[in-house]
Design a protein around this motif. Structure first.
Motif, PDB file in Angstrom:
ATOM      1  N   LYS A   1       0.838  -1.207   0.000  1.00  0.00           N
ATOM      2  CA  LYS A   1       0.000   0.000   0.000  1.00  0.00           C
ATOM      3  C   LYS A   1       0.872   1.257   0.000  1.00  0.00           C
ATOM      4  O   LYS A   1       0.594   2.233  -0.685  1.00  0.00           O
ATOM      5  CB  LYS A   1      -0.869   0.009   1.271  1.00  0.00           C
ATOM      6  N   ASP A   2       1.943   1.218   0.821  1.00  0.00           N
ATOM      7  CA  ASP A   2       2.848   2.372   0.897  1.00  0.00           C
ATOM      8  C   ASP A   2       3.546   2.588  -0.442  1.00  0.00           C
ATOM      9  O   ASP A   2       3.789   3.718  -0.853  1.00  0.00           O
ATOM     10  CB  ASP A   2       3.893   2.159   2.000  1.00  0.00           C
ATOM     11  N   LEU A   3       3.869   1.489  -1.101  1.00  0.00           N
ATOM     12  CA  LEU A   3       4.519   1.571  -2.412  1.00  0.00           C
ATOM     13  C   LEU A   3       3.593   2.257  -3.416  1.00  0.00           C
ATOM     14  O   LEU A   3       3.992   3.162  -4.148  1.00  0.00           O
ATOM     15  CB  LEU A   3       4.865   0.148  -2.874  1.00  0.00           C
ATOM     16  N   GLU A   4       2.319   1.837  -3.418  1.00  0.00           N
ATOM     17  CA  GLU A   4       1.344   2.431  -4.343  1.00  0.00           C
ATOM     18  C   GLU A   4       1.174   3.923  -4.083  1.00  0.00           C
ATOM     19  O   GLU A   4       0.989   4.713  -5.008  1.00  0.00           O
ATOM     20  CB  GLU A   4      -0.015   1.717  -4.212  1.00  0.00           C
ATOM     21  N   ARG A   5       1.222   4.307  -2.806  1.00  0.00           N
ATOM     22  CA  ARG A   5       1.044   5.728  -2.467  1.00  0.00           C
ATOM     23  C   ARG A   5       2.120   6.585  -3.138  1.00  0.00           C
ATOM     24  O   ARG A   5       1.827   7.646  -3.691  1.00  0.00           O
ATOM     25  CB  ARG A   5       1.123   5.899  -0.939  1.00  0.00           C
TER      26      ARG A   5
END
Ligand SMILES: [Zn+2]
Length: 478
Positions: free
Chosen positions: A41-45
């Motif tokens: 999720k952090d990567l997508e952000r």
């Protein structure tokens, strides 16, 4: 006899200082962080943030404000817990801030900042789309991944995770984001600073982008050094103007406007500003002393004796010389537009980076003195974007910051550092006396060159380090 006693005393003092500084050496442990632990999720952000084309242009009218407006949707959509917990203030497409209320209102707040504008990519060749946020070869590719969408996304990911863990900061924390740092910062961080000042806020500390964990950059030192920016050089643009009769190139006067301007510029380049070892650079060298080879340890532990040698050594390379002198770069020159017409007016811009202890006014007066020609006018260009250098504060938060750095980079000594570029944090100098500038990424020289260059990209492990660092920093500085 007196001379021998004197020399023995000098050697003894040097030896004692070298041993004392050597004792300050910390022991280090190995890197344990793994990129695999990075939350998808952090990567997508970060990838989504890279896809927002928040490009700052030389001419502010060229920027696409519709892109800048997307920041609001990105924050509220990607960080739902943060959006529920914090007060959100979207002042304009160029600035916003979040307030995370602390449990103890008697404590002064802390300020975490970053900018979301990026420089353009005109004239550069890229392997990937600079605004695609592609994931390839263990990197997220794109403009701003290093400067500094990584810290903006990283600090918000950290806060989002901490809220999920039930963490409540003791002091109130502010997150401030500007959208014009790559220009002057006046519309973004400058506006926020004025808003905070009107509210009567004074921050106990400010943490912004700045220095990095340098890899293989300082010879004779450990491979990794965490450089924590405690001060920042000033910036000023000076315009040199001179006029002369123009006319046909077939019969030039004895001195032309372009010739006079060239002579002034030559004098400025030949007579460089004097070298000086500021308090900030002394702290840097003394911080490095325990970790250097024996020769460097002796030199850096005894600046009282070896200052001239060190200044001479620093003056040999441009990047090092920038740390010990005010620099003047000739960036723009204008004369005639036609090859057979003499210019009536010739002008140039000097981009000046001012050493702590000096000021914009003094640097301007020095330029006039060095040029020594009244017919060449030297003026401060766009005074609103000229800034005096920002000196180190009392370093009250240096230790807690080092603790957060040590938790992520247990293999790197942390030392104070003078930032030679400028950051948005200068805008907050009137509402905080403790400003720190640090980007929690391990970068070597090649990676540093990709900032503002082609193929800017961040490794997954570096992005993960960034998030872990901000989790530690939000905890230890709250
Ligand atoms: Zn930046």
């Amino acid at each position: 006899m007196v001379v021998i006693i004197f020399l023995c005393a000098v050697v003894l003092v040097c030896a004692v200082r070298t041993v004392v500084f050597g004792m300050k050496r910390r022991t280090f442990s190995a890197d344990t962080l793994k990129a695999a632990a990075l939350d998808p999720k952090d990567l997508e952000r970060l990838r989504k943030l890279v896809r927002i084309k928040s490009v700052s242009h030389q001419n502010p009218e060229d920027r696409d404000l519709a892109e800048f407006r997307k920041i609001k949707g990105w924050i509220t959509g990607e960080y739902p817990r943060l959006a529920r917990t914090c007060e959100l203030h979207f002042e304009s497409p160029l600035c916003c801030y979040l307030i995370w209320k602390g449990s103890n209102p008697s404590l002064k707040p802390g300020l975490f900042c970053a900018h979301y504008d990026v420089v353009g990519t005109e004239g550069q060749r890229w392997t990937m789309d600079p605004f695609g946020g592609d994931l390839f070869d263990g990197y997220v590719w794109g403009r701003g991944t290093l400067d500094t969408k990584c810290t903006m996304a990283g600090m918000l990911c950290a806060a989002e995770a901490l809220i999920g863990e039930g963490f409540v900061p003791e002091r109130t924390l502010y997150f401030a984001f500007g959208g014009d740092e790559e220009q002057t910062g006046n519309e973004g961080a400058g506006t926020l600073s004025r808003i905070f000042e009107e509210k009567g806020l004074f921050f106990d500390y400010v943490l912004d982008e700045g220095s990095i964990v340098a890899k293989d950059m300082i010879p004779g030192m450990p491979a990794h050094i965490a450089l924590i920016g405690i001060a920042e050089k000033g910036i000023a643009k000076f315009r040199l103007k001179t006029a002369c009769t123009g006319g046909h190139a077939a019969h030039p006067p004895r001195v032309t406007a372009a010739g006079r301007l060239a002579r002034a510029l030559y004098r400025l380049e030949r007579k460089k500003a004097p070298l000086g070892l500021t308090k900030e650079v002394r702290l840097f060298l003394e911080g490095l002393a325990p970790y250097g080879s024996l020769a460097l340890r002796i030199l850096f532990s005894n600046l009282w004796l070896f200052k001239p040698v060190i200044l001479l050594f620093f003056s040999l390379k441009p990047k090092m010389a920038a740390v010990v002198r005010t620099t003047r770069s000739i960036t723009v020159m204008r004369g005639s537009d036609k090859d057979n017409v003499l210019p009536q007016n010739a002008e140039a811009i000097i981009n000046c980076r001012i050493l702590p202890g000096d000021t914009v006014i003094r640097a301007l007066e020095t330029c006039r003195r060095v040029i020594k020609d009244r017919r060449v006018e030297v003026l401060a260009d766009d005074p609103g974007s000229n800034f005096d250098p920002k000196r180190a504060g009392s370093l009250k938060y240096f230790k807690p910051l080092c603790a957060a750095v040590g938790a992520v980079f247990p293999y790197a000594p942390a030392v104070p550092h003078l930032v030679t570029a400028t950051t948005d944090s200068k805008q907050y100098a009137d509402i905080s006396s403790e400003i720190y500038r640090f980007v929690p990424l391990v970068l070597d020289e090649e990676e540093v060159d990709r900032i503002h260059g082609s193929d800017e990209r961040i490794s997954l492990i570096n992005y993960y380090r960034c998030i872990v660092f901000f989790k530690e920093a939000l905890r230890s500085l709250s």
